[in-house]
Design an enzyme around this catalytic site. Structure first.
Site: not given
Length: 182
Positions: A44-46
């Site tokens: 899950l992206d930053l």
């Protein structure tokens, strides 16, 4: 027995346990989860929030994360502008991205969900409306949802993964984890 951990990942947290190569350390999973031997099943992206699954079982990790299994992932997506039915239909048919066409998505407009405040908050612009979508995909390409909404002319402002397969965030506070009942 395999462990499966549901974690409500805050915005700005890296989906790994260390960030040693960065001169300015960022928050990582180790700031929230102190369980040896569990690893993220997917990413899950930053700049995305929400459900992250972690497990100590390699087979389960592959079943959740590998695109071959087409595990549905549902996102609550705040987009810039107000997509009309034609724009939503593009998502339902699949859109063409630089790395090829996406599989068809399930998508609908929804009322703004009752979520925790994001830190930092999404920038509000008086002259540009926004709306929320519930979007379900069965792939997991890099930044796929963001690229899909941009492809229909409605960039993502906030992205919260709510559900992966049978597991969801219901009742799980931001920054907190719990073991899944299996």
């Amino acid at each position: 027995m395999a462990r499966l951990i549901l974690f409500n990942k805050p915005y700005g947290v890296l989906c790994q346990f260390t960030d040693e190569r960065n001169p300015t350390p960022r928050p990582t999973l180790s700031d929230f989860i102190d369980l040896p031997g569990v690893y993220p099943a997917g990413r899950l992206d930053l700049d995305s929030e929400g459900l992250l699954l972690l497990t100590d079982d390699g087979r389960l990790q592959a079943r959740i994360a590998d695109p071959r299994f087409k595990t549905p992932k549902t996102y609550l997506v705040q987009v810039e502008g107000e997509p009309d039915e034609a724009a939503l239909e593009l998502l339902r048919r699949g859109v063409r991205l630089k790395d090829g066409p996406t599989l068809p998505a399930e998508v609908e407009r929804i009322d703004p969900p009752q979520l925790w405040p994001r830190d930092p908050p999404v920038r509000f612009r008086k002259t540009v409306p926004d709306c929320w979508l519930r979007l379900t995909i069965r792939e997991g390409r890099n930044r796929q949802v963001r690229r899909m909404t941009a492809a229909i002319g409605h960039p993502t402002l906030r992205l919260v993964r709510w559900r992966i397969g049978d597991w969801d965030l219901d009742g799980l506070v931001l920054g907190v984890w719990r073991e899944a009942l299996r």
